[in-house]
Design an enzyme around this catalytic site. Structure first.
Site, mmCIF file in Angstrom:
data_model
loop_
_atom_site.group_PDB
_atom_site.id
_atom_site.type_symbol
_atom_site.label_atom_id
_atom_site.label_comp_id
_atom_site.label_asym_id
_atom_site.label_seq_id
_atom_site.Cartn_x
_atom_site.Cartn_y
_atom_site.Cartn_z
ATOM 1 N N LYS A 33 0.828 -0.683 -0.359
ATOM 2 C CA LYS A 33 0.303 0.101 -0.341
ATOM 3 C C LYS A 33 0.844 0.998 0.125
ATOM 4 C CE LYS A 33 -1.516 1.071 4.307
ATOM 5 N NZ LYS A 33 -1.685 1.941 4.954
ATOM 6 N N ASP A 225 -4.190 8.033 3.649
ATOM 7 C CA ASP A 225 -4.192 6.990 3.956
ATOM 8 C C ASP A 225 -5.092 6.452 5.238
ATOM 9 O OD1 ASP A 225 -2.849 4.401 3.896
ATOM 10 O OD2 ASP A 225 -0.915 5.785 5.085
ATOM 11 N N GLN A 256 -9.158 -3.956 8.849
ATOM 12 C CA GLN A 256 -7.803 -3.235 9.618
ATOM 13 C C GLN A 256 -7.996 -2.122 10.572
ATOM 14 O OE1 GLN A 256 -3.702 -3.760 8.721
ATOM 15 N NE2 GLN A 256 -4.715 -4.200 6.800
#
Length: 759
Positions: A33, A225, A256
């Site tokens: 990522k 992000d 997550q």
DNA sequence: AGGAACGTATAATCG
DNA sequence: ATACGTTCCT
């Protein structure tokens, strides 16, 4: 120029190059990522997008800094330096300072940390004569914080049936009133708390459309992000900013999402498609970090949760080892088992200390591991807990800094008005506070008001107050002239802090002195590097940085090769070859607070998923049958989460799971472990071993750089060796661009930079 | 006003 | 267990 695209897989590459319009990047654990985000920004810049038109929001300062450096190595550091990249809090604090006049705040507003907030709540509860047992500052603050994150103001709060019922049920019906007063006090003091930084940004954008428009226009491209961990307040800021250009790219992983306790809404990522119809979806599903066994084990955990974004995370790495489960009889034994394992594995497999991490659910668990590691002489570093900046002596000095910048800062004033002791006690403070409240002014305004003599404070004390006011005013007068370091050193000595600590000859006092030294050294470093880069290096700038630091931002150079101890929350985004997840017991992980609802339990399970996916080669889970909690021995069973892992990927002794067996207290030998463990002062290694570390090397003699030219080899104290790329500007503001071998490309102002010419 | 001695409530995760 | 607050004494 586009070499960087070569190392990417197809999904990653599309996510990098398709920059127009809204995009959602679902990034499974370990799927590269950060690379995608980095290259996407680098790609934009190499296409000619101006760096200041790119807004990139990260989860930690450290992440921002690392990403900036990586981008800089592709497009040049000076370009990367102009990106608007940082945490939500730091970016919007910056905008709020520019625009503070609209909100009636001084641009020099200071920031309350959670301790300041708690103290303020406590004093309000006292003033309102509420039951201090019922209104615990922490709980009250949690409610206020939740309201702020949902953009609920005190007035709206009082009309909100749900919130009011909730408060009544928890015996705190007056929270709305505390909230209102809390806001007022902060405003009066010219301070914001962490949540205010986001709330006030929302208010700014809501009430001042011109201001909003300015930033909407400026930010052509927006990237966020860890989008799954944004709260409503953050969500709305982004939504408004992206409204014009709609070039918004959010990256995250619903599996997550672990921050709902601080208001994060997993819905933000799930509803992205509704907010931005016509969005592009990119799924990064290949895990490059972990072995197949670890990925499969993790998948089998997260499968137990409902309602996720469909994805298939897989690994093409080696099969690897199964997830190992260790049983210990006590918390102390758990410490020994894990540290022995680390010790042996490091020897056998020729690994380094940094290849190991011990992850736990709560900071309180760190202690036994610290002791076990210390006995085995293994170097370690701890994140979280009492961080450097939360130490008393450091907070004292920082409070002086805050007061210098913003004398209205009430918590800072209360903290240091009588430290070091100068004879201003409770009686005096009560009189001052009463005056401040009844006239609706800041404490500082009362102090500088000529009518102070009418408050019934005796002449001697009045003199002491006047001296204190003069002291702060004297600091304040030097804010502009002196560098951060010069003023900080002046404050440390003129305030009397240095003297006070010097008089304390105890070991602890010595340690405090060292900490102050270390802080001053840190400020020296800050000042030097900012000056060299031609950026402002005043005390204001330093404090701005410090207020929004996270645990992870304090890493020291020689902390790198050590065993890492941290909570699972702070381990998010990190990876280690060998991960030990400890204390995996019912009542601890999941905690007792999390077992009441399926929703909470699912978040705990995601946390467990995050923990397991930190591991590259080996994941070890441990639980102890007994442990001390609040100083009392308690017994526990292995966590249900262990059972969530598919047996095929698990290495466990089935006998350890006869969970109804009666625990056997006799396993804890008295005299071992707990009893003899208080031999040494409890000082954390990562702060003790390097006091003075950052002091300039004595024998570094800088050259005269007036004849410096492109192509010359130079050496810098901190950045090491490098080559001069170009020289620009006229004296005295000559700037050199230097490409360092290890530190990347930097622009340095020659009048400040200490360079040694090598050729 | 300020320190020592005692009592008690406390620890979930974070910028 | 320990950090924090209160009380009591100087």
């Amino acid at each position: 120029m586009q070499d960087y695209l070569k190392g990417l897989n197809e999904a990653q590459r599309s996510a990098v190059v398709e920059t127009d319009g809204p995009s959602l990047v679902i990034a499974g654990a370990g799927s590269g990522k950060t690379r995608v985000l980095t290259f996407r920004i680098a790609h934009l810049l190499s296409e000619g997008v101006k760096p200041y038109r790119v807004l990139a929001l990260t989860f930690t300062n450290k992440a921002a800094k690392e990403m900036k450096e990586r981008i800089g190595s592709v497009v040049g550091q000076h370009i990367a330096g102009s990106l608007w990249m940082g945490t939500f809090h730091s970016i919007f604090a910056r905008i709020l300072r520019y625009e503070s006049k609209h909100l009636g705040y001084p641009s020099s507003f200071t920031i309350y940390d959670s301790q300041d907030s708690k103290n303020l709540v406590k004093s309000i509860v006292k003033k309102m004569k509420l039951n201090e047992k019922a209104y615990k500052p922490g709980s009250v603050l949690a409610r206020i914080s939740a309201a702020k994150n949902d953009l609920v103001t005190p007035v709206v709060y009082a009309r909100d049936v749900n919130r009011m019922t909730h408060d009544k049920a928890s015996q705190m019906p007056m929270i709305h009133e505390i909230y209102a007063r809390y806001m007022k006090e902060c405003y009066k003091s010219g301070v914001m708390d962490f949540d205010d930084l986001l709330l006030n940004t929302n208010i700014l954008f809501r009430d001042f459309p011109d201001v909003l428009k300015k930033y909407q226009d400026q930010f052509d491209f927006i990237m966020v992000d860890e989008y799954q961990d944004t709260n409503y307040s953050q969500y709305l800021i982004i939504k408004k900013l992206a409204e014009k250009h709609k070039n918004i790219c959010v990256v995250g992983d619903d599996a997550q999402s672990i921050y709902s306790f601080r208001g994060a809404k997993i819905e933000n990522i799930l509803n992205f498609r509704n907010d931005y119809p016509g969005y592009k979806l990119f799924k990064l599903e290949q895990n490059y970090r972990s072995s197949q066994n670890i990925v499969n084990a993790a998948n089998s955990i997260i499968e137990k949760n409902k309602g996720q974004i469909q994805k298939n995370v897989f690994s093409a790495n080696d099969l690897g080892n199964p997830v190992r489960v260790l049983k210990a009889y006590s918390d102390v034994e758990e410490g020994f088992l894990i540290t022995n394992d680390i010790f042996e594995k490091r020897m056998k497999e020729h690994l380094e200390y940094k290849d190991f991490a011990i992850l736990y659910r709560t900071n309180a668990q760190s202690r036994v591991f610290e002791e076990a590691l210390r006995k085995k002489n293994l170097p370690y570093k701890i994140y979280g807990g009492l961080s450097f900046y939360q130490r008393k002596e450091i907070k004292d000095l920082l409070a002086y800094f805050r007061l210098t910048i913003n004398p209205a800062d009430q918590e800072a004033l209360k903290r240091v008005i009588n430290y070091p002791a100068r004879g201003i006690g409770k009686t005096t403070m009560d009189k001052l506070i009463l005056a401040a409240d009844s006239s609706d002014q800041s404490l500082w305004n009362i102090l500088i008001n000529p009518n102070i003599s009418q408050l019934g404070i005796n002449a001697g004390t009045q003199k002491k107050l006047a001296n204190f006011v003069a002291l702060i005013a004297q600091f304040k007068a030097q804010l502009e002239n002196l560098s951060a370091y010069e003023l900080a050193a002046e404050v440390a000595s003129a305030s009397g802090i240095m003297k006070d600590l010097h008089n304390d000859k105890s070991i602890e006092g010595q340690g405090r002195m060292d900490n102050i030294d270390e802080l001053l050294n840190g400020i020296k470093d800050f000042t030097d590097s900012k000056q060299e880069e031609g950026e402002p290096a005043k005390l204001v700038n330093f404090l701005e940085d410090v207020a929004l630091l996270t645990d992870q931002d304090n890493e020291k150079a020689d902390d790198i090769n050590k065993v890492t101890l941290m909570t699972i929350h702070s381990a998010k985004g990190l990876e280690f070859k060998n991960v030990y997840i400890v204390g995996v017991e019912e009542g601890l992980f999941p905690g007792t607070q999390s077992t009441d609802s399926e929703k909470n339990l699912e978040e705990e399970r995601r946390l467990f998923y995050v923990a397991v996916t930190r591991a590259e080669s080996n994941a070890t889970i441990s639980f102890a049958r007994s442990r001390y909690k609040y100083g009392e021995l308690t017994y526990s069973r292995p966590s249900r989460f262990i059972g969530d892992i598919d047996q095929a990927y698990l290495d466990v002794n089935p006998e350890d799971f006869v969970s109804n067996e009666k625990p056997q207290p006799s396993f804890r030998k008295p005299g071992l472990g707990q009893a003899n463990s208080n031999l040494k002062p409890r000082i954390r290694m990562n702060y003790t071993s390097e006091a003075g570390q950052s002091k300039p090397k004595i024998n570094f003699n800088a050259s005269n750089t007036s004849g410096l030219q492109a192509g010359m080899r130079v050496e810098h104290e901190r950045f090491g060796q490098g080559e001069v790329v170009s020289i620009e500007g006229v004296a005295p503001n000559v700037k050199a661009t230097v490409k360092f071998n290890n530190a990347g490309q930097k622009q340095l102002l020659l009048k400040f930079a200490k360079l040694k010419i090598l050729t």
